[in-house]
Motif scaffolding. Structure first.
Motif, short mmCIF file in Angstrom:
data_model
loop_
_atom_site.label_atom_id
_atom_site.label_comp_id
_atom_site.label_asym_id
_atom_site.label_seq_id
_atom_site.Cartn_x
_atom_site.Cartn_y
_atom_site.Cartn_z
N ALA A 22 13.06 6.27 6.63
CA ALA A 22 14.31 6.55 6.17
C ALA A 22 14.57 7.83 5.40
N ARG A 23 13.44 8.19 4.58
CA ARG A 23 13.52 9.56 3.61
C ARG A 23 12.29 9.88 2.97
N ASN A 24 12.29 11.09 2.59
CA ASN A 24 10.97 11.38 1.80
C ASN A 24 10.99 10.74 0.16
N ILE A 25 9.74 10.21 0.08
CA ILE A 25 9.60 9.38 -1.09
C ILE A 25 8.55 9.97 -2.19
N PHE A 26 8.89 10.03 -3.54
CA PHE A 26 7.94 10.46 -4.47
C PHE A 26 7.53 9.38 -5.76
N VAL A 27 6.34 9.17 -5.67
CA VAL A 27 5.58 8.19 -6.56
C VAL A 27 5.20 8.98 -7.79
N LEU A 28 6.05 8.71 -8.91
CA LEU A 28 5.92 9.66 -10.19
C LEU A 28 6.00 8.76 -11.35
N PRO A 29 4.68 8.35 -12.00
CA PRO A 29 4.82 7.53 -13.08
C PRO A 29 5.50 8.38 -14.10
N LEU A 30 5.67 7.63 -15.48
CA LEU A 30 6.48 7.93 -16.35
C LEU A 30 5.63 9.26 -17.14
N GLU A 31 4.33 9.17 -17.20
CA GLU A 31 3.63 9.96 -17.96
C GLU A 31 3.58 11.37 -17.17
N SER A 32 3.39 11.23 -15.86
CA SER A 32 3.51 12.25 -14.99
C SER A 32 4.83 12.99 -14.96
N LEU A 33 6.01 12.23 -14.97
CA LEU A 33 7.27 12.93 -14.94
C LEU A 33 7.41 13.36 -16.24
N LEU A 34 6.98 13.19 -17.45
CA LEU A 34 7.05 13.94 -18.61
C LEU A 34 6.20 14.94 -18.61
N MET A 35 5.04 15.19 -17.89
CA MET A 35 4.23 16.20 -17.79
C MET A 35 4.92 17.36 -17.15
N LEU A 36 5.63 17.04 -15.85
CA LEU A 36 6.41 18.15 -15.32
C LEU A 36 7.52 18.53 -16.20
N LEU A 37 8.31 17.67 -16.95
CA LEU A 37 9.38 18.19 -17.59
C LEU A 37 9.19 18.99 -18.86
N SER A 72 7.18 9.72 11.78
CA SER A 72 8.51 10.33 11.28
C SER A 72 8.06 11.59 10.52
N ALA A 73 9.01 12.41 10.25
CA ALA A 73 8.54 13.79 9.83
C ALA A 73 8.72 13.78 8.31
N TYR A 74 8.88 12.73 7.65
CA TYR A 74 8.83 12.35 6.06
C TYR A 74 7.82 12.38 5.65
N LYS A 75 7.59 12.76 4.12
CA LYS A 75 6.24 12.89 3.33
C LYS A 75 6.40 11.87 2.17
N CYS A 76 5.05 11.68 1.74
CA CYS A 76 5.00 10.87 0.57
C CYS A 76 4.13 11.71 -0.52
N VAL A 77 4.77 12.03 -1.29
CA VAL A 77 4.15 12.80 -2.48
C VAL A 77 3.80 11.76 -3.75
#
Length: 667
Positions: free
Chosen positions: A268-283, A305-310
């Motif tokens: 249905a869509r593009n998805i992102f698997v982002l743990p909390l520590e990884s999200l904090l590193m980006l921010l 499908s043309a969707y990606k999983c990051v």
């Protein structure tokens, strides 16, 4: 001597007379008296030769060390029955506040009632409003006083940090060994440069939000904590057993998002698997020197499908020590300590259901001890097989990062600190442990990383509030128990760091859009202080070059230290709204000088005893007629001109000083 004569028991033969044992304690010939008053010949020789250095260096060279920590104790005796902290406000210049003692006491009571959510008396509120101007003017001077104190005494303030740095190095080595086993020693080279989140601003004035939050599943054990109450004895124990409890397992629970779940979402869509520590590193990457700067990620494309999983992995450990690594070490040690049998109750989760409370064996059910086994005492700093593995949990949360008409499906993993009820439904948003580096000044404001971490945990767990336990770096004594809410955290982010959460989430949305154009493969995302406005996206290569690097060499060559942290000009101001135990004991308003102590009253002279004389009224004395003012002479004019010039110079100096204070407060 006649052999037939009875000579008594053999133990009494050839013994000295009773007079030898019957001496008084002060007798010079008494052995115990001589032993106590014996003078070391080395000390005596130094005294005869000249000025002795023995007594001046006695504390450092001859003082007994604590066998548990191998260090000289700071205090020979400590009264643990007294609940007072024993901290004094750092005020060597003896500066005093413009507020009186009763005004300071009223303001302290208002702050304590606000922290506890209780109403204040009308009289205290009147005093609070009446002294607002004085407190604001004095706050700038006190903040500058704290800033100068930290710059001049940085080595003394952060001296207890050396112990935490040594503990983090041991944890870092174990973590690196685990990474080396899972990742081969490949050569990486920079593939592309990605803009930092601060540069990812949308062309339109868009904002993003977190919506449709769902708690998918919980794995592991969660602490049952009906009332947030941290015992002082726990941190007193950690003070001498820090190495033992902080050196725990570095293994993490696997990713809770299954492969079949990924395939279903990719339809249905593009998805992102982002743990909390990884999200904090980006921010927050680049904001502080002691944060993680490397992270693995993989980009996969669906075959149908043309969707990606990051999928982002957990960040690699930070290679510099500072505020955040210290808090991590202490938090991990406290978690291991509370996992001991009898210290806390735990709930065992299986999928979304609670199986039961985790039982602990009774004393009678424990196996009998083998008394013939060889006993080897362990030092507190050494590993011990008797430490129980710490309970751990991991929750999978799905949420939508929405920006107007577009949205991303996100999956994050984070730990649950505790639950407030035995049914496991009232989750505590977060439990942060923050070290107070200047306990004799007050409670420091939180870093941007800590505020964002608390906000994200409360938001993703959909909890009502979180909790922060502030601990003194000096002696691990609890200073303040602080309640955290989403509104208070957003206000602090706005006031201290000029950060708006909708705008920051919008920057994150624009950053994640870039990964749609990145080819499929495995990458290493890095941040380098050399490129402050970029992330470096690295990929593997078979041919080594001058710009390439090997993964194992980067991890092994680094030895975590606090040199970069101490050399940078980072400073945390003291909060003017947090009233800790020191302020309560001293009746001192945060960010204010102590009230001036009341002096002794001057004694009045006693009136002479005798007949009272009635004064006789006198006729008014007429003043002589004044002459008209004469024009000032030339010398007087010059003096007047110089006086006005000096007054203007003084006003100019005052304005420059006020400008410096305003510039300092804007930092």
């Amino acid at each position: 001597m006649d052999p037939d004569l009875y000579q008594g028991h053999s133990i009494f033969r050839n013994q000295p007379s009773y007079k030898v044992f019957n001496r008084s304690f002060e007798d010079k010939n008494d052995s115990f008296y001589a032993f106590i008053n014996e003078v070391d010949p080395e000390v005596l020789r130094e005294e005869h030769e000249g000025v002795s250095k023995t007594f001046t260096s006695y504390k450092t060279n001859f003082a007994l060390k604590d066998p548990r920590t191998k260090e000289i104790p700071g205090k020979v005796a400590y009264d643990h029955t007294n609940e007072r902290l024993g901290y004094d406000f750092h005020n060597p210049q003896k500066q005093y506040s413009a507020l009186k003692q009763n005004e300071q006491g009223a303001c302290v009571r208002v702050l304590l009632s606000l922290q506890g959510g209780e109403p204040s008396s009308e009289k205290d509120i009147e005093d609070w409003n009446a002294t607002e101007g004085k407190r604001c003017n004095e706050r700038q001077q006190v903040q500058k006083h704290f800033h100068d104190y930290e710059l001049s005494k940085k080595e003394v303030i952060y001296l207890p940090m050396k112990r935490l740095v040594a503990v983090y190095r041991k944890w870092y080595d174990k973590k690196v060994d685990a990474i080396i086993k899972n990742y081969p020693n490949e050569t990486y080279i920079t593939f592309s440069g990605l803009p930092h989140l601060s540069q990812c601003k949308s062309l339109n004035a868009e904002t993003a939000s977190i919506e449709e939050i769902e708690l998918e599943r919980i794995k592991g054990r969660v602490r049952l904590w009906p009332e947030v109450d941290v015992k002082r004895e726990a941190f007193r124990t950690l003070n001498v057993r820090l190495d033992r409890y902080s050196d725990g397992s570095t293994e993490r629970l696997g990713n809770l998002l299954r492969e079949d779940g990924k395939k279903a979402e990719l339809e249905a869509r593009n998805i992102f698997v982002l743990p909390l520590e990884s999200l904090l590193m980006l921010l927050t990457c680049g904001s502080y020197v002691d944060l993680a700067s490397e992270m693995f990620l993989s980009i996969k494309e669906s075959s149908y499908s043309a969707y990606k999983c990051v999928e982002f992995q957990h960040p690699l450990p930070a290679r510099n020590c500072g505020w955040h690594t210290n808090n991590m070490v202490l938090g991990q040690a406290f978690h291991a300590y509370s996992s001991q049998p009898g210290e806390a109750e735990w709930l065992d989760y299986k999928s979304n259901e609670i199986r039961n409370k985790v039982p602990y064996p009774l004393v009678g059910e424990t196996p009998s001890l083998n008394l013939k086994m060889s006993y080897e005492p362990h030092l507190i700093a050494e590993d011990s097989s008797g430490i129980v593995d710490s309970n751990s949990n991991c929750a999978l949360v799905s949420w939508i990062l929405k920006s107007q008409d577009h949205n991303f499906q996100m999956f994050s993993t984070l730990s649950i600190p505790a639950v407030r009820d035995s049914y496991g439904k009232k989750l505590l948003g977060c439990h942060l442990i923050k070290l107070e580096n200047k306990p004799d000044c007050g409670c420091e404001i939180m870093t941007k990383y800590e505020l964002l971490k608390a906000w994200l945990q409360i938001k993703l767990l959909q909890a009502e509030s979180g909790h922060c336990t502030r601990i003194s770096l000096r002696d691990f004594d609890p200073v303040l128990e602080e309640k955290l809410t989403l509104a208070s955290l957003e206000q602090q982010l706005h006031d201290y760091y000029n950060t708006s959460m909708p705008q920051l989430l919008s920057n994150l949305f624009e950053f994640l859009k870039i990964f749609h154009t990145v080819p499929v493969g495995d990458y290493l995302l890095r941040y380098s202080p050399k490129y402050k406005d970029k992330f470096l996206l690295c990929t593997t290569t078979k041919q080594a070059s001058t710009q390439s690097f090997q993964l194992h060499q980067v991890l092994k060559d680094a030895v975590p230290s606090d040199q970069n942290f101490l050399s940078q000009s980072s400073y945390l101001p003291i909060s003017a709204t947090l009233c800790g135990r020191m302020h309560e004991e001293l009746q001192l308003v945060p960010c204010s000088f102590p009230a001036k102590p009341k002096g002794k009253l001057a004694k009045r002279k006693a009136n002479a005893i005798g007949p009272v004389s009635i004064p006789i009224p006198k006729a008014p004395i007429r003043k002589p007629r004044q002459k008209p003012p004469q024009k000032p002479s030339g010398l007087r004019c010059r003096n007047k001109t110089q006086q006005k010039a000096r007054a203007k110079a003084r006003k100019k100096d005052v304005k420059e000083q006020e400008a410096k204070l305003e510039k300092f407060m804007d930092l």
